[in-house]
Scaffold this active site. Structure first.
Site, short mmCIF file in Angstrom:
data_model
loop_
_atom_site.label_atom_id
_atom_site.label_comp_id
_atom_site.label_asym_id
_atom_site.label_seq_id
_atom_site.Cartn_x
_atom_site.Cartn_y
_atom_site.Cartn_z
N ASP A 47 3.22 -7.01 1.28
CA ASP A 47 2.83 -5.80 1.77
C ASP A 47 3.81 -4.69 1.28
OD1 ASP A 47 0.82 -3.85 2.31
OD2 ASP A 47 0.31 -4.58 4.22
N GLU A 49 4.19 -1.30 3.73
CA GLU A 49 4.60 -0.69 4.47
C GLU A 49 6.05 -1.28 5.46
OE1 GLU A 49 1.47 -1.67 3.92
OE2 GLU A 49 0.22 0.13 3.97
N HIS A 99 -0.89 -5.02 -1.36
CA HIS A 99 -0.99 -3.81 -0.80
C HIS A 99 -1.57 -2.88 -1.80
CE1 HIS A 99 0.59 0.30 0.61
NE2 HIS A 99 0.67 0.61 -0.29
N HIS A 144 3.45 -5.14 8.71
CA HIS A 144 3.45 -4.24 9.61
C HIS A 144 2.49 -4.19 10.64
CE1 HIS A 144 -0.45 -2.98 8.14
NE2 HIS A 144 -0.16 -3.21 7.08
N HIS A 156 -1.30 0.16 11.34
CA HIS A 156 -2.62 0.17 10.92
C HIS A 156 -3.31 -1.18 10.83
CE1 HIS A 156 -1.13 -0.41 6.97
NE2 HIS A 156 -2.33 -0.72 6.49
N GLU A 174 -2.89 -7.45 10.72
CA GLU A 174 -3.24 -8.05 9.52
C GLU A 174 -2.58 -9.50 9.22
OE1 GLU A 174 -2.12 -5.22 6.28
OE2 GLU A 174 -3.25 -3.86 7.15
ZN LIG Z 1 -0.12 -2.11 2.82
#
Ligand SMILES: [Zn+2]
Length: 307
Positions: A47, A49, A99, A144, A156, A174
């Site tokens: 990802d 972030e 991502h 993240h 998020h 996630e």
């Molecule tokens: Zn992401």
């Protein structure tokens, strides 16, 4: 003489073949006694972030002036994990670009030992597309914390329209969701990189998991390692984790699987309540229950995209 010579030559060939057969036979016996060690097969979901340096949404997608820099750092952190895995004996590595567009990692800068899965199939595995039970280990890079976490970079859960995703009673980042997918296939998550908040959440969910903390979040800011230091940390931690692979257990959830989705908008809960099997559990939430993990993932796929 020519004839004798031929006999002599033929005899030599026959003797040679006999010796060769014995050697092949011995080699076969020896191979049976000591089977060749199978190389590790590693799945890396990346990802953006949680990549070292990233702090703001405008750094995470096309159009952001600094996006070219951060997608390069994303590629370099993926490479650090690949190099760490190779040092631990990996022979097959699949990198999943997880991502946004699914098209962030720069293919020409990625280590040639890995294969790269780009873009989305819109199937239920999402950030884990490409995983199956043939893999030995899963690594999360650039991850993240879940929505609503204090002191966490760009927190998020899947989309910015969700307050919470609760799976079998546990609030999921996630990484938790994706770890459960890996666990369904019997594959353990051995390492996660990102800020200190997702490292903590991963430990709470998985128990034994290696963490590479590349930034320390303070409110919505963060103290960063230098990218080179972050990559060195990921390289070392990956090798260390894979060398003690048997210490990690797949994160397996037990049926029945219950998924509760808490949206930021009432309208989304209303729309999701029309999905077969949905139960409205609150002004902004719905829940689903299934004994089939893949069915639950498919319902989740529908529920996350109402809008
Ligand atoms: Zn992401």
């Amino acid at each position: 003489m020519a004839y004798d010579g031929l006999i002599l030559k033929g005899g030599t060939v026959k003797k040679g073949l006999f010796v060769l057969s014995i050697l092949i036979l011995l080699a076969g016996v020896s191979a049976q006694a000591q089977p060749a060690a199978k190389g590790l097969k590693v799945f890396i979901s990346v990802d953006l972030e949680g990549i070292c340096g990233v702090i703001n949404w405008d750094e995470t997608g096309q159009g952001g002036p600094d996006y070219p820099l951060f997608r390069k750092l994303m590629t370099q952190e993926a490479n650090a994990a690949i190099e760490g895995a190779l040092a631990a004996g990996a022979t097959e590595i699949l990198v999943r670009d997880s991502h946004g567009s699914g098209r962030n990692i720069l293919p020409d800068l990625l280590r040639p030992e890995a294969r790269l899965l780009r873009d989305w199939t819109y199937g239920p595995l999402s950030m884990m597309e490409g995983i199956d039970k043939s893999f030995d280990a899963v690594i999360f890079i650039g991850y993240h914390a879940r929505a609503g976490t204090p002191d966490a970079v760009l927190k998020h859960t899947m989309t910015t329209s969700l307050y919470d995703v609760i799976l079998n009673g546990k609030k999921m980042p996630e990484a938790g969701f994706n770890g459960a997918i890996a666990g369904y296939f019997g594959v353990p998550v051995v390492l996660i990189s990102g800020d200190q908040a997702i490292a903590q959440q991963a430990k709470e969910l998985f128990g034994e998991v290696e963490t590479a903390i590349v930034k320390e979040a303070i409110a919505t800011a963060a103290i960063m390692l230098h990218p080179q230091k972050a990559q060195e940390l990921i390289r070392q931690k990956t090798t260390g984790a894979l060398k003690k692979l048997k210490d990690f257990k797949p994160y397996k959830l037990n049926p029945p699987y219950n998924l509760e989705v808490d949206y930021t908008e009432e309208a989304m809960a209303v729309k999701a309540s029309w999905i077969p099997g949905a139960i409205r559990t609150g002004p902004r939430s719905v829940s689903f229950t299934s004994n089939d993990f893949m069915e639950m993932l498919k319902l989740w796929r529908l529920a996350r995209n109402v809008g």
